[in-house]
Scaffold this motif. Structure first.
Motif, PDB file in Angstrom:
ATOM      1  N   VAL A 167     -53.120 -18.960  85.778  1.00 48.46           N
ATOM      2  CA  VAL A 167     -53.816 -17.766  85.326  1.00 48.46           C
ATOM      3  C   VAL A 167     -53.337 -17.469  83.911  1.00 48.46           C
ATOM      4  O   VAL A 167     -52.135 -17.465  83.650  1.00 48.46           O
ATOM      5  CB  VAL A 167     -53.510 -16.568  86.247  1.00 48.46           C
ATOM      6  CG1 VAL A 167     -54.219 -15.315  85.767  1.00 48.46           C
ATOM      7  CG2 VAL A 167     -53.904 -16.896  87.682  1.00 48.46           C
ATOM      8  N   ILE A 168     -54.267 -17.259  83.011  1.00 46.74           N
ATOM      9  CA  ILE A 168     -53.880 -16.939  81.636  1.00 46.74           C
ATOM     10  C   ILE A 168     -54.360 -15.546  81.266  1.00 46.74           C
ATOM     11  O   ILE A 168     -55.466 -15.156  81.612  1.00 46.74           O
ATOM     12  CB  ILE A 168     -54.463 -17.965  80.635  1.00 46.74           C
ATOM     13  CG1 ILE A 168     -53.923 -19.364  80.927  1.00 46.74           C
ATOM     14  CG2 ILE A 168     -54.106 -17.571  79.205  1.00 46.74           C
ATOM     15  CD1 ILE A 168     -54.306 -20.398  79.895  1.00 46.74           C
ATOM     16  N   GLY A 169     -53.494 -14.808  80.594  1.00 48.45           N
ATOM     17  CA  GLY A 169     -53.889 -13.488  80.111  1.00 48.45           C
ATOM     18  C   GLY A 169     -53.061 -12.394  80.735  1.00 48.45           C
ATOM     19  O   GLY A 169     -52.404 -12.593  81.761  1.00 48.45           O
ATOM     20  N   SER A 192     -65.553 -30.364  78.453  1.00 51.84           N
ATOM     21  CA  SER A 192     -64.684 -29.519  77.646  1.00 51.84           C
ATOM     22  C   SER A 192     -64.486 -28.159  78.312  1.00 51.84           C
ATOM     23  O   SER A 192     -65.437 -27.552  78.802  1.00 51.84           O
ATOM     24  CB  SER A 192     -65.325 -29.345  76.261  1.00 51.84           C
ATOM     25  OG  SER A 192     -64.451 -28.630  75.443  1.00 51.84           O
ATOM     26  N   GLY A 193     -63.250 -27.723  78.379  1.00 55.18           N
ATOM     27  CA  GLY A 193     -62.961 -26.418  78.958  1.00 55.18           C
ATOM     28  C   GLY A 193     -62.768 -26.450  80.461  1.00 55.18           C
ATOM     29  O   GLY A 193     -62.575 -25.416  81.097  1.00 55.18           O
ATOM     30  N   SER A 194     -62.785 -27.647  81.059  1.00 54.69           N
ATOM     31  CA  SER A 194     -62.664 -27.705  82.513  1.00 54.69           C
ATOM     32  C   SER A 194     -61.213 -27.550  82.972  1.00 54.69           C
ATOM     33  O   SER A 194     -60.965 -27.335  84.155  1.00 54.69           O
ATOM     34  CB  SER A 194     -63.251 -29.027  83.027  1.00 54.69           C
ATOM     35  OG  SER A 194     -62.632 -30.123  82.388  1.00 54.69           O
ATOM     36  N   GLY A 195     -60.270 -27.665  82.050  1.00 55.13           N
ATOM     37  CA  GLY A 195     -58.867 -27.430  82.422  1.00 55.13           C
ATOM     38  C   GLY A 195     -57.995 -28.664  82.407  1.00 55.13           C
ATOM     39  O   GLY A 195     -56.863 -28.643  82.914  1.00 55.13           O
ATOM     40  N   LYS A 196     -58.462 -29.748  81.799  1.00 53.50           N
ATOM     41  CA  LYS A 196     -57.683 -30.997  81.769  1.00 53.50           C
ATOM     42  C   LYS A 196     -56.379 -30.812  80.997  1.00 53.50           C
ATOM     43  O   LYS A 196     -55.299 -31.162  81.475  1.00 53.50           O
ATOM     44  CB  LYS A 196     -58.511 -32.116  81.116  1.00 53.50           C
ATOM     45  CG  LYS A 196     -59.876 -32.299  81.744  1.00 53.50           C
ATOM     46  CD  LYS A 196     -60.632 -33.455  81.117  1.00 53.50           C
ATOM     47  CE  LYS A 196     -60.957 -33.242  79.637  1.00 53.50           C
ATOM     48  NZ  LYS A 196     -61.955 -32.203  79.381  1.00 53.50           N
ATOM     49  N   THR A 197     -56.496 -30.258  79.788  1.00 53.21           N
ATOM     50  CA  THR A 197     -55.301 -30.077  78.967  1.00 53.21           C
ATOM     51  C   THR A 197     -54.320 -29.107  79.620  1.00 53.21           C
ATOM     52  O   THR A 197     -53.107 -29.342  79.637  1.00 53.21           O
ATOM     53  CB  THR A 197     -55.691 -29.575  77.565  1.00 53.21           C
ATOM     54  OG1 THR A 197     -56.459 -30.590  76.924  1.00 53.21           O
ATOM     55  CG2 THR A 197     -54.470 -29.261  76.733  1.00 53.21           C
ATOM     56  N   ILE A 198     -54.862 -28.031  80.193  1.00 54.68           N
ATOM     57  CA  ILE A 198     -53.996 -27.052  80.847  1.00 54.68           C
ATOM     58  C   ILE A 198     -53.217 -27.718  81.991  1.00 54.68           C
ATOM     59  O   ILE A 198     -52.035 -27.422  82.215  1.00 54.68           O
ATOM     60  CB  ILE A 198     -54.830 -25.859  81.370  1.00 54.68           C
ATOM     61  CG1 ILE A 198     -55.438 -25.078  80.189  1.00 54.68           C
ATOM     62  CG2 ILE A 198     -53.996 -24.948  82.244  1.00 54.68           C
ATOM     63  CD1 ILE A 198     -54.442 -24.318  79.355  1.00 54.68           C
ATOM     64  N   THR A 199     -53.853 -28.635  82.687  1.00 56.12           N
ATOM     65  CA  THR A 199     -53.154 -29.357  83.753  1.00 56.12           C
ATOM     66  C   THR A 199     -51.957 -30.122  83.182  1.00 56.12           C
ATOM     67  O   THR A 199     -50.836 -30.030  83.697  1.00 56.12           O
ATOM     68  CB  THR A 199     -54.118 -30.341  84.456  1.00 56.12           C
ATOM     69  OG1 THR A 199     -55.253 -29.621  84.918  1.00 56.12           O
ATOM     70  CG2 THR A 199     -53.430 -31.030  85.616  1.00 56.12           C
ATOM     71  N   LEU A 209     -47.333 -24.253  78.747  1.00 56.14           N
ATOM     72  CA  LEU A 209     -48.439 -23.300  78.864  1.00 56.14           C
ATOM     73  C   LEU A 209     -48.239 -22.149  77.886  1.00 56.14           C
ATOM     74  O   LEU A 209     -47.110 -21.857  77.485  1.00 56.14           O
ATOM     75  CB  LEU A 209     -48.498 -22.760  80.301  1.00 56.14           C
ATOM     76  CG  LEU A 209     -48.981 -23.763  81.356  1.00 56.14           C
ATOM     77  CD1 LEU A 209     -48.826 -23.168  82.752  1.00 56.14           C
ATOM     78  CD2 LEU A 209     -50.422 -24.158  81.090  1.00 56.14           C
ATOM     79  N   PRO A 210     -49.329 -21.488  77.476  1.00 53.06           N
ATOM     80  CA  PRO A 210     -49.181 -20.316  76.598  1.00 53.06           C
ATOM     81  C   PRO A 210     -48.291 -19.264  77.255  1.00 53.06           C
ATOM     82  O   PRO A 210     -48.157 -19.232  78.484  1.00 53.06           O
ATOM     83  CB  PRO A 210     -50.608 -19.795  76.441  1.00 53.06           C
ATOM     84  CG  PRO A 210     -51.516 -20.761  77.086  1.00 53.06           C
ATOM     85  CD  PRO A 210     -50.726 -21.808  77.764  1.00 53.06           C
ATOM     86  N   THR A 211     -47.679 -18.414  76.441  1.00 49.32           N
ATOM     87  CA  THR A 211     -46.703 -17.471  76.993  1.00 49.32           C
ATOM     88  C   THR A 211     -47.320 -16.507  77.998  1.00 49.32           C
ATOM     89  O   THR A 211     -46.619 -15.992  78.864  1.00 49.32           O
ATOM     90  CB  THR A 211     -46.060 -16.647  75.858  1.00 49.32           C
ATOM     91  OG1 THR A 211     -47.077 -16.236  74.957  1.00 49.32           O
ATOM     92  CG2 THR A 211     -45.003 -17.446  75.141  1.00 49.32           C
ATOM     93  N   ASP A 262     -53.122 -37.135  76.520  1.00 48.65           N
ATOM     94  CA  ASP A 262     -54.248 -36.203  76.454  1.00 48.65           C
ATOM     95  C   ASP A 262     -55.207 -36.637  75.350  1.00 48.65           C
ATOM     96  O   ASP A 262     -54.929 -36.449  74.174  1.00 48.65           O
ATOM     97  CB  ASP A 262     -53.727 -34.782  76.186  1.00 48.65           C
ATOM     98  CG  ASP A 262     -54.836 -33.738  76.326  1.00 48.65           C
ATOM     99  OD1 ASP A 262     -56.011 -34.133  76.485  1.00 48.65           O
ATOM    100  OD2 ASP A 262     -54.513 -32.537  76.280  1.00 48.65           O
ATOM    101  N   GLU A 263     -56.294 -37.213  75.730  1.00 44.24           N
ATOM    102  CA  GLU A 263     -57.293 -37.721  74.776  1.00 44.24           C
ATOM    103  C   GLU A 263     -56.616 -38.539  73.670  1.00 44.24           C
ATOM    104  O   GLU A 263     -56.792 -38.248  72.487  1.00 44.24           O
ATOM    105  CB  GLU A 263     -58.056 -36.545  74.131  1.00 44.24           C
ATOM    106  CG  GLU A 263     -58.569 -35.517  75.116  1.00 44.24           C
ATOM    107  CD  GLU A 263     -60.052 -35.665  75.394  1.00 44.24           C
ATOM    108  OE1 GLU A 263     -60.620 -36.710  75.034  1.00 44.24           O
ATOM    109  OE2 GLU A 263     -60.627 -34.742  76.001  1.00 44.24           O
ATOM    110  N   PRO A 264     -55.881 -39.569  74.017  1.00 42.31           N
ATOM    111  CA  PRO A 264     -55.065 -40.253  73.006  1.00 42.31           C
ATOM    112  C   PRO A 264     -55.879 -41.005  71.961  1.00 42.31           C
ATOM    113  O   PRO A 264     -55.339 -41.414  70.946  1.00 42.31           O
ATOM    114  CB  PRO A 264     -54.224 -41.231  73.832  1.00 42.31           C
ATOM    115  CG  PRO A 264     -55.031 -41.477  75.056  1.00 42.31           C
ATOM    116  CD  PRO A 264     -55.760 -40.209  75.342  1.00 42.31           C
TER     117      PRO A 264
END
Ligand SMILES: Nc1ncnc2c1ncn2[C@@H]1O[C@H](COP(=O)(O)OP(=O)(O)OP(=O)(O)O)[C@@H](O)[C@H]1O
Ligand SMILES: [Mg+2]
Lengths: 356, 286
Positions: free
Chosen positions: B15-17, B44-51, B59-61, B179-181
């Motif tokens: 959860v972000i925010g 794009s935006g499906s959450g691959k990078t966040i995984t 992860l962001p603070t 990640d998308e190397p």
């Protein structure tokens, strides 16, 4: 690498000497040209001044006597064509002769040489302390982004930038010296003490070299008020710039990558973040030092600090042309030297700069 | 199953925010076993990078993660940043999308290859340098000794990504997250690099998590493919099965959108093991 065309393509072209050395030679060449330009500028500016130096030197009575005036103009070379005057001036400068002060009848170079260490000590103290404080506070605020620490630091830096120097100098002088008497408010050393033997001309350094601790503490306490006044603006400015520079770098991929490498947080900050933000910080530091130097005139007058600032004020008010030209030359040289140092630091910090 | 050196993600929720926040990952389950390339695809935006970032503790603070990320019997989500530092860069390494951005422009290649190696292993400068030369050789960077003294701007993108991979391999990790190397690179070097990754995975028995939105890349490189959509894994199976007989309509649409040959034949061609390293880039799509 050149024969392997299928792989590396972006290798730096050319060659011939270490890139850093080449970069330095180019910058040094430019610096020499600039110094030459400064002598020309000083000379032209001085000749543009509408006031008549003859009257300032000779006084009203003598200036009323045309014979005395003519003799003086002859001796000072004031009737030669301007280019001739300039080349006379330039060759004298190259021999270290900046002329004789019309006010004191002393060689300007000697007088500047005596005044310089006081200003160097004051300016260095102010810039070193404010650089450490400003960069430290800016970094701290950025790392604690949007916390109360960040808010407080930003408020302080804004105050530092907004306070006019003359007002700050007067208030500090009045409160800390006149009212509270915590720190001395005039001169570089208490009159009861003898200055340490002259090595660098900086009292704090020389007294330490001589092992004279009482003189050191006395010289240091004399530095506190004028250096603080002089440095406050720089602290504010640097804090702001360092904060935004660091914030920008914190978002960079290479900082994330450094964290992903499992480096300790402190290493990430000092090696990756600070290094990345150093170029904009040094740019601002160079500019801040320039503005700090112009502040020395006012601060030296208020705190009776007999350095270049005081000297230039006296020279200007008495229309002492050789002295004014001398000061202009020195100030110009300092600014150019400053730029050279900044360029040199760029080259040391950022390998990409060396190529272009 | 959890002590095998692979990575096992269980019910990962992110959860972000501030306050309630936005749910980015809705309970992900994913195994990344050793010796295999596990592909993570999705738009794009499906959450691959966040995984990937959840695994690396990046992860962001404002993000909160729950569930488990198991590695060698430890749940990485329970570790402090300092404890996590013992794993990341050492046992679990990451390669980022754009090598020109993920390497520090002002630090030498040698410095960036060795700093974490020395801090993880306590090796001497000399040992670290030897190790760096060895790794640069492994990823086929020419003249590794000289490369150590260069800076990132002196390399092409493809070479630089090899350098970044060498950096990731320095400490001998068992998990590599990429990640998308190849996304930021020239099409011509993409295939080479992916082949390199595949080779490293096989040679070193790495557990590779390959994140990409390119199903074409997946179909020829990955052993198993997971497809993400809106923070959920909608399809998971071995490559052949996912490409030829997708269960989820979303995967179907992605496969149909593949350029060139249809998905079935691409999958079929790569199905036998000997051909596993063949890539779309080398099959005439250039
Ligand atoms: N720092 C952040 N703060 C808030 N939301 C974020 C942040 N980073 C990512 N998100 C959100 O998380 C979701 C997943 O992002 P993520 O970067 O994982 O996508 P992705 O699958 O990697 O996409 P892409 O293929 O574009 O890289 C997106 O909706 C994005 O908006
Ligand atoms: Mg992404």
């Amino acid at each position: 690498m050149a024969q392997d065309t299928s792989t590396t393509t972006a290798t730096a072209p050319g060659g011939g000497g270490h890139p850093l050395a080449r970069y330095l030679v180019v910058r040094a060449g430019i610096t020499v040209l600039l110094l030459f330009g400064v002598t020309l500028t000083t000379f032209i500016l001085t000749n543009l001044i509408p006031a008549d130096p003859v009257q300032a030197v000779l006084g009203e009575q003598a200036a009323a006597n045309p014979e005395i005036v003519a003799a003086y103009r002859e001796r000072a070379g004031l009737d030669d064509p301007l280019p001739v005057q300039y080349f006379t001036y330039l060759s004298n400068v190259l021999q270290g002769d900046l002329g004789t002060s019309q006010q004191t009848r002393q060689p300007v170079a000697d007088e500047l040489g005596r005044a310089a260490p006081a200003t160097i000590e004051l300016a260095l103290a102010a810039i070193v302390v404010s650089a450490v404080l400003g960069i430290g506070l800016g970094l701290w605020a950025a790392l604690k982004r949007r916390t109360i620490i960040d808010q407080v630091i930003r408020l302080v830096s804004t105050v530092g930038i907004s306070i006019p120097l003359f007002w700050l100098a007067l208030v500090v002088y009045y409160v800390f010296f006149f009212q509270l008497g915590i720190f001395p408010g005039s001169g570089r050393l208490s009159p009861t003490l003898t200055p340490p033997p002259d090595v660098t001309g900086l009292y704090t350094v020389d007294s330490l070299l001589a092992g004279d601790l009482p003189a050191f503490w006395d010289a240091l306490s004399h530095l506190v008020l004028p250096a603080s006044v002089l440095g406050l603006y720089t602290v504010g400015l640097l804090t702001r710039f360092a904060r935004s520079a660091v914030l920008e770098i914190l978002d960079q991929d290479y900082v994330r990558a450094a964290r992903a490498k499992g480096l300790p947080a402190r290493t990430v900050v000092t090696r990756y973040v600070l290094r990345g933000s150093l170029v904009p910080i040094i740019t601002v530091l160079g500019m801040a030092f320039g503005s700090l130097l112009s502040g020395t005139v006012l601060v030296e007058i208020i705190f009776s600090w007999n350095g270049i600032g005081q000297y230039s004020y006296a020279a200007a008010t008495r229309l002492d042309l050789p002295a004014i030209m001398g000061v202009g030359l020195v100030v110009g040289m300092v600014y150019i030297g400053l730029n050279f140092i900044v360029d040199l630091l760029y080259g040391l910090i950022d390998p990409r700069v060396r190529v272009s | 199953m959890t002590g095998d050196g692979g990575l096992h993600i269980r019910s990962l929720r992110v959860v972000i925010g501030r306050d309630a926040g936005t749910t980015i990952l809705h309970g992900i389950d994913l195994d990344v076993p050793r010796g295999q390339v596990t592909g993570l695809a999705g738009e794009s935006g499906s959450g691959k990078t966040i995984t990937g970032m959840s695994v690396m503790g990046l992860l962001p603070t404002t993000a909160r993660a729950s569930g488990q990320i198991l590695f060698e019997g430890t749940d990485l989500l329970t570790l402090s940043a300092r404890q996590l530092n013992a794993y990341r860069g050492a046992r679990i390494a990451m390669v980022f999308q754009d090598p020109t951005a993920s390497l520090h422009p002002m630090l030498s290649i040698g410095g960036q290859l060795t700093d974490h190696y020395r801090s993880h292993t306590g090796a001497s400068k000399r040992e670290a340098k030897d190790r760096a030369v060895e790794m640069l050789t492994k990823v086929q960077v020419p003249e590794p000794e000289i490369a150590l003294h260069k800076y990132p701007h002196q390399f092409s993108g493809g070479q630089l990504q090899r350098v970044a991979i060498a950096g990731a391999l320095m400490c001998g990790p068992s998990v590599l997250i990429a990640d998308e190397p190849t996304t930021a690179l020239d099409v011509t070097v993409q295939a080479e690099l992916l082949r390199l990754l595949r080779g490293l995975c096989d040679d070193l028995g790495l557990a590779v998590l390959l994140i990409t939105h390119d199903l074409g890349v997946m179909s020829s490189l990955a052993d198993r493919i997971a497809v993400m959509k809106d923070g959920r894994i909608v399809e998971l199976g071995d490559r052949y099965q996912v490409i030829t007989a997708p269960q989820d309509p979303y995967t179907r649409s992605l496969i149909d959108a593949l350029p060139a040959a249809d998905g079935a034949s691409a999958g079929g061609r790569c199905a036998d093991g000997a051909d596993a390293a063949r890539l779309p880039g080398s099959e005439g799509s250039v």
